[in-house]
Design an enzyme around this catalytic site. Structure first.
Site, PDB file in Angstrom:
ATOM      1  N   GLY A  20       0.723  -1.318   0.053  1.00 36.32           N
ATOM      2  CA  GLY A  20       0.040  -0.130  -0.032  1.00 36.32           C
ATOM      3  C   GLY A  20       0.812   1.160  -0.094  1.00 36.32           C
ATOM      4  CE  LYS A  40      -2.194  -1.284   6.223  1.00 35.01           C
ATOM      5  NZ  LYS A  40      -3.367  -0.502   6.243  1.00 35.01           N
ATOM      6  CG  ASP A 142      -9.462   5.488   0.936  1.00 35.27           C
ATOM      7  OD1 ASP A 142      -9.955   6.007   0.246  1.00 35.27           O
ATOM      8  OD2 ASP A 142      -8.296   5.147   1.063  1.00 35.27           O
TER       9      ASP A 142
END
Length: 692
Positions: A20, A40, A142
């Site tokens: 990302g 992550k 988002d």
């Protein structure tokens, strides 16, 4: 390439599965619980920036308390120490999340696997997740197709709360660098203007999401994010039914409300949005979630509306032009006498009927006219009446003529407008040349030509994966506006060669290389002992390295354990054992210990540590015990056998110990100081030689 590593002494980090804007996502295994998770990890180049560290930790705080089946769960957080500038160490935070196996809505949209029914179903799942997060005080900010996963059992999972904020902190729409956060094609007008955001901003993004799922394109497109943001603020999106004729007006109404520029005109919460969407899906009247005065007037009975709009002027007209508007009502609420009745009453009071009074007035006028000598007035009145009748006929003829002209003009206009629409609908445009462009750039060009792109993946040995090979119809050919154009996107060559130089590489490097080639790695990874390949590195593959395989096929890996199986050297001599252990396929060291044993032949190996069949680390040492040759025996001293009266340790004389009178025999190696514990260690370079 990153090496395989363990985080927090618990998570075995595997291959890279996503990347990302500020973090990389790895597939990992929870050693403690034995389950597969997704980690992550903040990118190393951003870990030194406190702004990104704050945003990353805010994501963990935002989703840590969210427990909903439509939101990706967070299990744990932690930090990994990495090298910083100089002696300063930087801690890169990471989040341990639920591992979701499925496809994003972006992938399903590209593959053309969405229908209007499934699009509405997935949007309802997103609204359920937003309803829960908003109730917990979290705004996502988002919402877009790439942030929504669909699992194998058709379950929606909303992820990536990387720019989420609490409602109490929603005023901070800008980052510290004053850049608007979000994705241009999906953020709300207030986000584009840098204003405060709330739950209704997420609902606007959800409306953009539904619009794209139903039509195959976002509500606004442009050459740059700035142009798209301007359209969000100042332009109205076209109705979805203009792009997809299968959609009805109720869906248009729901999306129009969700995409209202003023957030007060949108759905005020996710529950209202869901209720309206379900009503449109079931072909029921769409409920309105606003209770303003306009709506109250719209639902007022028609009789009441007529009373409000026409009653007062009608009353004023019935009482004469100079009467007040309330002349039709007295102060007691009753009706006033009718004007005609009032006139009739005046005529009766004068002693005549109404008709008689009117006739008398006419006759008086006629008599008066005759007195002044106007005998031809009757003829003038007849001419006037005839002229009046002629004028009326001409007026009606004029009116009918005008109406006929208007009808003909309207028909001509409608016919001309219909022909223009047909021409516009059947107008053709040239298909643009989008070969060798990225998928996003090609889609923008196709949209810009008023065409609809449909993605189709093909194998191509010359064009790299993810790049457009061409179109169908071909570039330059004519296609009708709003018709579909197939974008042929390369999946790379149909057959790829397994690189030979993967042997000896780390498992993470091998997985990343195979993934770049479009190959899958089998979950059944073999682990074998070897002396030549270090721990965690590749020994071999199936199919073998150097072979050609079909793109997308599965490859089995054999990884080194970093250990060697000890061979047996018990039946060998020392030199042969040293030769066996030094072989390249074994690669072990030899240590030799010696012992004296009058029974066994010198050079015999009596013991091996570790034993044959056991696993030891590469380059380890095997210790063997070898029987040494006995040293020369010392000659018996004269005092040993002289004199029959020498003392015996047992307390008797030697004569009593040897009744036959013969000389006593001395056993070999009887000196305990020389024998010790029965074993001596020889010099490593000269095995078998007794130590002195």
């Amino acid at each position: 390439m990153t090496e395989s590593r363990i985080l927090n002494s618990r998570y075995d980090v595997g291959d890279l599965i996503g990347r990302g804007g500020m973090a990389d996502v790895y597939r990992a295994r929870d050693i403690r619980l034995g389950r597969v998770v997704a980690i992550k990890l903040l990118r190393r180049d951003l870990a030194r920036d406190p702004v990104f560290q704050t945003r990353f930790r805010r994501e963990a705080q935002a989703v840590a308390g969210l427990n909903h089946p439509s939101i990706v769960a967070v299990y744990d957080t932690g930090e990994e120490e990495i090298d910083g500038a100089g002696d300063h160490e930087v801690k890169a935070p990471f989040i341990v999340m639920e591992y979701v196996k499925g496809k994003t809505l972006r992938d399903l949209l590209k593959a053309g696997e969405l229908t209007p029914e499934s699009s509405v179903r997935y949007t309802l799942g997103v609204l359920e997740a937003l309803q829960y997060s908003h109730r917990q005080g979290i705004v996502h900010r988002d919402i877009k197709p790439s942030n929504v996963m669909v699992t194998a059992d058709d379950q929606v999972k909303v992820m990536d709360f990387g720019i989420a904020r609490a409602l109490a902190d929603s005023a901070a729409t800008m980052t510290q660098t004053q850049a608007v956060v979000g994705t241009a094609q999906y953020f709300s007008p207030e986000q584009a203007r840098g204003e405060t955001v709330d739950a209704r901003s997420d609902l606007y993004s959800a409306g953009c999401l539904l619009y794209e799922l139903l039509t195959g394109r976002p509500p606004f497109t442009g050459d740059s994010p700035v142009s798209v943001a301007y359209q969000h603020v100042s332009e109205e999106a076209a109705a979805p039914s203009t792009h997809n004729t299968d959609l009805g007006p109720k869906i248009d109404q729901v999306i129009s409300t969700a995409l209202a520029k003023d957030r007060e005109d949108r759905y005020q919460d996710a529950a209202a949005f869901s209720a309206a969407l379900r009503a449109a899906q079931d072909d029921r009247p769409v409920p309105r979630d606003r209770g303003d005065a306009t709506q109250a007037l719209a639902v007022m009975p028609m009789s009441t509306q007529a009373m409000v709009t026409t009653d007062a002027p009608t009353r004023a007209l019935s009482t004469g032009s100079d009467a007040p508007s309330d002349a039709g009502e007295d102060h007691d609420g009753g009706s006033s006498p009718d004007p005609a009745e009032h006139t009739t009453a005046m005529a009766v009071a004068a002693g005549s009927s109404p008709a008689t009074g009117v006739q008398a007035s006419v006759e008086e006028q006629h008599t008066e006219s005759s007195l002044f000598g106007h005998d031809d007035d009757r003829n003038h009145r007849d001419e006037d009446a005839e002229h009046y009748r002629t004028s009326r006929r001409r007026a009606w003829i004029t009116v009918f003529s005008i109406l006929a002209v208007v009808v003909l003009a309207a028909g001509a206009w409608f016919f001309w407008n219909w022909t223009q629409q047909e021409q516009e609908r059947n107008a053709t445009v040239a298909v643009p040349n989008v070969a060798n462009l990225s998928l996003t750039a090609a889609q923008n060009q196709i949209y810009g030509s008023n065409l609809i792109p449909i993605t189709e993946e093909v194998y191509d040995p010359k064009v790299k994966a993810g790049t457009v090979v061409g179109t169908d119809p071909k570039a330059g050919s004519q296609a009708r506006q709003q018709s579909e154009v197939h974008l042929l996107v390369s999946k790379g060559p149909e057959q790829v060669t397994l690189p030979k130089d993967l042997a000896g590489q780390s498992e993470a490097t091998v997985r990343s290389t195979l993934d770049a080639l479009g190959l899958e790695v089998s979950n059944d990874v073999k682990r074998e002992n070897t002396a030549t390949v270090e721990l965690g590195s590749l020994i071999s593959t199936n199919p073998q390295l150097g072979e050609k395989v079909k793109a997308g096929s599965s490859v089995e890996l054999t990884i080194s354990t970093g250990k060697v199986t000890v061979p047996s050297v018990m039946d060998l001599d020392e030199d042969k054992a040293r030769e066996v252990l030094a072989d390249k396929a074994v690669g072990l060291n030899l240590a030799v210990e010696t012992e004296q044993n009058p029974v066994l032949k010198p050079g015999t190996i009596t013991k091996q540590v570790p034993e044959a069949g056991q696993d030891i680390d590469q380059g380890g040492t095997v210790t063997i015990t070898v029987v040494e040759e006995p040293g020369p025996s010392a000659p018996p001293s004269s005092s040993d056998g002289a004199g029959s009266g020498s003392a015996d340790p047992s307390g008797g004389s030697s004569d009593s110990a040897n009744p036959s009178g013969s000389a006593p025999t001395t056993p070999k190696a009887a000196d305990p100081s020389k024998k010790g514990n029965g074993a001596e260690r020889s010099h490593p370079t000269n095995p078998g030689k007794p130590s002195k």
